[in-house]
Design an enzyme around this catalytic site. Structure first.
Site, PDB file in Angstrom:
ATOM      1  N   ARG A   1     -16.715 -13.198  -4.568  1.00  0.00           N
ATOM      2  CA  ARG A   1     -15.764 -13.728  -3.562  1.00  0.00           C
ATOM      3  C   ARG A   1     -14.311 -13.405  -3.880  1.00  0.00           C
ATOM      4  O   ARG A   1     -13.393 -14.054  -3.400  1.00  0.00           O
ATOM      5  CB  ARG A   1     -15.939 -15.241  -3.368  1.00  0.00           C
ATOM      6  CG  ARG A   1     -17.317 -15.616  -2.865  1.00  0.00           C
ATOM      7  CD  ARG A   1     -17.310 -16.968  -2.180  1.00  0.00           C
ATOM      8  NE  ARG A   1     -18.635 -17.265  -1.677  1.00  0.00           N
ATOM      9  CZ  ARG A   1     -19.582 -17.880  -2.377  1.00  0.00           C
ATOM     10  NH1 ARG A   1     -19.337 -18.299  -3.605  1.00  0.00           N
ATOM     11  NH2 ARG A   1     -20.748 -18.090  -1.845  1.00  0.00           N
TER      12      ARG A   1
ATOM     13  N   LYS B   1      -4.407  -3.847   2.520  1.00  0.00           N
ATOM     14  CA  LYS B   1      -5.496  -3.447   3.425  1.00  0.00           C
ATOM     15  C   LYS B   1      -6.540  -2.682   2.610  1.00  0.00           C
ATOM     16  O   LYS B   1      -6.201  -1.713   1.920  1.00  0.00           O
ATOM     17  CB  LYS B   1      -4.990  -2.544   4.547  1.00  0.00           C
ATOM     18  CG  LYS B   1      -4.306  -3.303   5.666  1.00  0.00           C
ATOM     19  CD  LYS B   1      -4.036  -2.357   6.814  1.00  0.00           C
ATOM     20  CE  LYS B   1      -3.319  -3.065   7.950  1.00  0.00           C
ATOM     21  NZ  LYS B   1      -2.942  -2.140   9.026  1.00  0.00           N
TER      22      LYS B   1
ATOM     23  N   GLU C   1       3.664  10.357   5.427  1.00  0.00           N
ATOM     24  CA  GLU C   1       3.794   8.886   5.436  1.00  0.00           C
ATOM     25  C   GLU C   1       5.192   8.469   4.953  1.00  0.00           C
ATOM     26  O   GLU C   1       5.691   7.410   5.331  1.00  0.00           O
ATOM     27  CB  GLU C   1       2.708   8.232   4.575  1.00  0.00           C
ATOM     28  CG  GLU C   1       1.268   8.551   5.015  1.00  0.00           C
ATOM     29  CD  GLU C   1       0.729   7.660   6.137  1.00  0.00           C
ATOM     30  OE1 GLU C   1       1.506   6.905   6.744  1.00  0.00           O
ATOM     31  OE2 GLU C   1      -0.489   7.747   6.410  1.00  0.00           O
TER      32      GLU C   1
ATOM     33  N   LYS D   1       7.795  -0.795   3.182  1.00  0.00           N
ATOM     34  CA  LYS D   1       6.480  -1.384   3.449  1.00  0.00           C
ATOM     35  C   LYS D   1       6.453  -2.840   2.986  1.00  0.00           C
ATOM     36  O   LYS D   1       5.910  -3.714   3.675  1.00  0.00           O
ATOM     37  CB  LYS D   1       5.373  -0.572   2.779  1.00  0.00           C
ATOM     38  CG  LYS D   1       3.997  -1.160   3.088  1.00  0.00           C
ATOM     39  CD  LYS D   1       2.883  -0.182   3.174  1.00  0.00           C
ATOM     40  CE  LYS D   1       1.602  -0.881   3.628  1.00  0.00           C
ATOM     41  NZ  LYS D   1       0.433  -0.028   3.619  1.00  0.00           N
TER      42      LYS D   1
ATOM     43  N   GLU E   1      -0.797  -8.430  10.072  1.00  0.00           N
ATOM     44  CA  GLU E   1      -0.598  -7.567  11.245  1.00  0.00           C
ATOM     45  C   GLU E   1      -0.805  -8.298  12.568  1.00  0.00           C
ATOM     46  O   GLU E   1      -1.616  -7.919  13.406  1.00  0.00           O
ATOM     47  CB  GLU E   1      -1.499  -6.322  11.176  1.00  0.00           C
ATOM     48  CG  GLU E   1      -1.015  -5.221  12.112  1.00  0.00           C
ATOM     49  CD  GLU E   1      -1.712  -3.894  11.894  1.00  0.00           C
ATOM     50  OE1 GLU E   1      -1.826  -3.446  10.754  1.00  0.00           O
ATOM     51  OE2 GLU E   1      -2.127  -3.311  12.906  1.00  0.00           O
TER      52      GLU E   1
ATOM     53  N   ARG F   1       3.906  -5.501  11.586  1.00  0.00           N
ATOM     54  CA  ARG F   1       3.178  -4.568  10.700  1.00  0.00           C
ATOM     55  C   ARG F   1       2.561  -3.415  11.484  1.00  0.00           C
ATOM     56  O   ARG F   1       2.355  -2.328  10.943  1.00  0.00           O
ATOM     57  CB  ARG F   1       2.117  -5.317   9.892  1.00  0.00           C
ATOM     58  CG  ARG F   1       1.443  -4.402   8.879  1.00  0.00           C
ATOM     59  CD  ARG F   1       0.661  -5.129   7.806  1.00  0.00           C
ATOM     60  NE  ARG F   1       0.068  -4.162   6.904  1.00  0.00           N
ATOM     61  CZ  ARG F   1      -0.484  -4.457   5.756  1.00  0.00           C
ATOM     62  NH1 ARG F   1      -0.538  -5.701   5.330  1.00  0.00           N
ATOM     63  NH2 ARG F   1      -1.007  -3.507   4.996  1.00  0.00           N
TER      64      ARG F   1
ATOM     65  N   ASN G   1       1.750   1.806  11.879  1.00  0.00           N
ATOM     66  CA  ASN G   1       0.763   2.709  12.482  1.00  0.00           C
ATOM     67  C   ASN G   1       1.396   3.767  13.375  1.00  0.00           C
ATOM     68  O   ASN G   1       0.703   4.409  14.164  1.00  0.00           O
ATOM     69  CB  ASN G   1      -0.263   1.906  13.284  1.00  0.00           C
ATOM     70  CG  ASN G   1      -1.133   1.070  12.374  1.00  0.00           C
ATOM     71  OD1 ASN G   1      -1.612   1.563  11.366  1.00  0.00           O
ATOM     72  ND2 ASN G   1      -1.302  -0.197  12.711  1.00  0.00           N
TER      73      ASN G   1
ATOM     74  N   HIS H   1      -0.492   6.856  14.230  1.00  0.00           N
ATOM     75  CA  HIS H   1      -1.888   6.691  13.809  1.00  0.00           C
ATOM     76  C   HIS H   1      -2.858   6.592  14.984  1.00  0.00           C
ATOM     77  O   HIS H   1      -4.036   6.889  14.817  1.00  0.00           O
ATOM     78  CB  HIS H   1      -2.033   5.459  12.913  1.00  0.00           C
ATOM     79  CG  HIS H   1      -1.491   5.672  11.519  1.00  0.00           C
ATOM     80  ND1 HIS H   1      -0.184   6.023  11.278  1.00  0.00           N
ATOM     81  CD2 HIS H   1      -2.077   5.600  10.300  1.00  0.00           C
ATOM     82  CE1 HIS H   1       0.005   6.143   9.967  1.00  0.00           C
ATOM     83  NE2 HIS H   1      -1.125   5.896   9.350  1.00  0.00           N
TER      84      HIS H   1
ATOM     85  N   HIS I   1      -5.526   9.039  14.193  1.00  0.00           N
ATOM     86  CA  HIS I   1      -6.900   8.642  13.865  1.00  0.00           C
ATOM     87  C   HIS I   1      -7.900   9.315  14.806  1.00  0.00           C
ATOM     88  O   HIS I   1      -9.001   9.693  14.391  1.00  0.00           O
ATOM     89  CB  HIS I   1      -7.063   7.121  13.958  1.00  0.00           C
ATOM     90  CG  HIS I   1      -6.622   6.400  12.704  1.00  0.00           C
ATOM     91  ND1 HIS I   1      -6.383   5.052  12.660  1.00  0.00           N
ATOM     92  CD2 HIS I   1      -6.387   6.852  11.443  1.00  0.00           C
ATOM     93  CE1 HIS I   1      -6.010   4.705  11.432  1.00  0.00           C
ATOM     94  NE2 HIS I   1      -6.004   5.778  10.687  1.00  0.00           N
TER      95      HIS I   1
ATOM     96  N   HIS J   1      -5.717  13.151   6.392  1.00  0.00           N
ATOM     97  CA  HIS J   1      -5.176  11.956   7.060  1.00  0.00           C
ATOM     98  C   HIS J   1      -3.671  12.107   7.336  1.00  0.00           C
ATOM     99  O   HIS J   1      -3.212  11.913   8.470  1.00  0.00           O
ATOM    100  CB  HIS J   1      -5.443  10.724   6.198  1.00  0.00           C
ATOM    101  CG  HIS J   1      -4.828   9.467   6.733  1.00  0.00           C
ATOM    102  ND1 HIS J   1      -5.313   8.823   7.854  1.00  0.00           N
ATOM    103  CD2 HIS J   1      -3.751   8.756   6.330  1.00  0.00           C
ATOM    104  CE1 HIS J   1      -4.559   7.761   8.102  1.00  0.00           C
ATOM    105  NE2 HIS J   1      -3.596   7.700   7.187  1.00  0.00           N
TER     106      HIS J   1
END
Ligand code: NAD
Ligand code: GLY
Length: 384
Positions: free
Chosen positions: A135, A157, A199, A241, A251, A255, A259, A262, A266, A280
């Site tokens: 956990r 993330k 990035e 960031k 997010e 946030r 992206n 993206h 993506h 990427h």
């Protein structure tokens, strides 16, 4: 293999520290040289008397694992190391399950640490394993790609991909420490370095016009291996960031600006099949260019800003057009739109886009006119 720079200079830089202020879960990002050999001491200072298991990939292991293992052994905390295949395909249930089993075999307990040594793939996968193991166990990120140093190792993330798309299964699990050793970038292939640079540019484009100005003037130093320039670029990116994550960790708002590029990116990455034909960061470079051009078409962004972004990305050697990668068939609006619809920012079936009013001024647009989007994609996909 073309490396991003000449070999290490032996030059030592003062370590820069960026704090991510998240209350009880606050942590530091250390940016500098010669940090990997100190990792054992740095990690044991967080949790004296505990153990650490390293997760890395088959490309990074022969380059940097021995240094980390020696340091953890010296600090009396090495439980063992696990080496996975390199590449995006490792961010999968197929690799997650045996990884968790091996961490349990090593006897990793709640008070111990998982140490991710590698790029964003290892950081995301090992981070997700750390989030579910017993956990949740402590995670230390040691990013070895530029992309991971400026983006994926920071902000918590973690996750894996499925047949439905990228990063659709995951968890927020903040690291307890990020160690960004600029020396590890010396072994990174130039193409990977430049993909990570996309990035870095993103932070200038989304909220810091002054940083974009600095990158236009200093990118050659960053790419060719000037350590002071690299340290500055990584520090400013991590600060940007950290600021956003402190304000909006989960997010729910700002946030999403991270992206930028993206949503388009993506979709292109999924179209290319994560095969290495399009990395990427390269997909993000094309996606950011499309976000600027689409914003210009909607009369939101001045044309001269679009031209500056295109000129900079091209000068660095990054792709800027939908057809800037090798493929046997080109994407079409019909192939891209369903992939865009899988984006995590979709609400009630409508994709949200990060658009711009200019360099350094991005915003979330939840209600993009679909007819204009389709017409735009039609032109871009046919090379116009
Ligand atoms: P990657 O982890 O696949 O690394 C790229 C390649 O470089 C791999 O082959 C790797 O083995 C190799 N490599 C890594 N470090 C090296 C070194 N120092 N020397 C030589 N080779 C080295 O890819 P990446 O670009 O680092 O990360 C991309 C991943 O990050 C994607 O899965 C993306 O979704 C994810 N990502 C996550 C976040 C987040 O916030 N969690 C943000 C951005 C991207
Ligand atoms: N890379 C996007 C984010 O961390 O939110």
């Amino acid at each position: 293999m073309a490396l991003s720079t000449a070999q290490p200079t032996g030059e030592d830089l003062a370590t820069r520290v960026v704090r991510v202020g998240l209350g009880a879960r606050q942590y530091d990002i250390l940016i500098g040289t010669g940090l990997l050999p100190q990792a054992g001491d740095l990690i044991s200072a967080l949790a004296p008397g505990t153990r650490a298991a390293v997760v890395t990939d088959a490309t990074v292991a022969p380059l940097h694992l021995a240094t980390l293992e020696a340091s953890l052994t010296e600090a009396g905390m090495l439980a063992g190391s696990i080496t996975l295949p390199a590449g995006e395909a490792s961010k999968s249930f197929a690799e997650l399950e045996p990884l968790c089993a091996r961490l349990l075999d090593l006897g990793i307990e709640r008070s111990d640490s998982v140490v991710a040594l590698g790029g964003g793939v290892i950081g995301d996968l090992a981070g997700f394993a750390a989030s579910v193991l017993r956990r949740g166990v402590r995670l230390v990120q040691i990013p070895t790609t530029l992309l991971a140093q400026v983006d994926s190792s920071v902000g918590g993330k973690t996750g894996i991909n499925t047949a439905h798309g990228k990063n659709l299964i995951g968890a927020f699990h903040q690291p307890a420490l990020v160690i960004a050793d600029l020396d590890s970038l010396h072994t990174l292939p130039e193409r990977e370095f430049k993909a990570g640079y996309a990035e870095v540019v993103k932070y200038g484009l989304l909220g810091d016009r002054g940083f974009f100005d600095w990158l236009e003037a200093n990118w050659q130093g960053v790419v060719s291996g000037d350590l002071a320039a690299r340290a500055h670029a990584v520090e400013i990116s991590c600060r940007a960031k950290a600021d956003i994550v402190e304000e909006d960790e989960r997010e729910t708002g700002r946030r999403a600006l991270l992206n930028l590029g993206h949503t388009f990116g993506h979709a292109l990455e999924a179209f290319a099949g994560y095969t290495g034909r399009l990395l990427h960061g390269e997909a993000v470079a094309i996606g950011m260019m499309l976000a600027f051009q689409f914003s210009e078409e909607l009369d939101l962004c001045p044309g001269e800003d679009c031209a500056r972004v295109a000129a900079h990305l091209k000068a660095v050697g990054l792709p800027t057009r939908v057809r800037d990668f090798s493929t046997n068939d080109w994407p079409t609006p019909e192939t891209l739109l369903p992939l865009i619809a899988q984006d995590k920012k979709v609400k009630a079936g409508k994709p949200a886009f990060i658009l711009v009013r200019g360099i350094g001024d991005a915003f979330v647009e939840p209600d993009v006119p679909m007819d204009k989007l389709e017409a735009f994609l039609d032109r871009k996909c046919s090379g116009r």
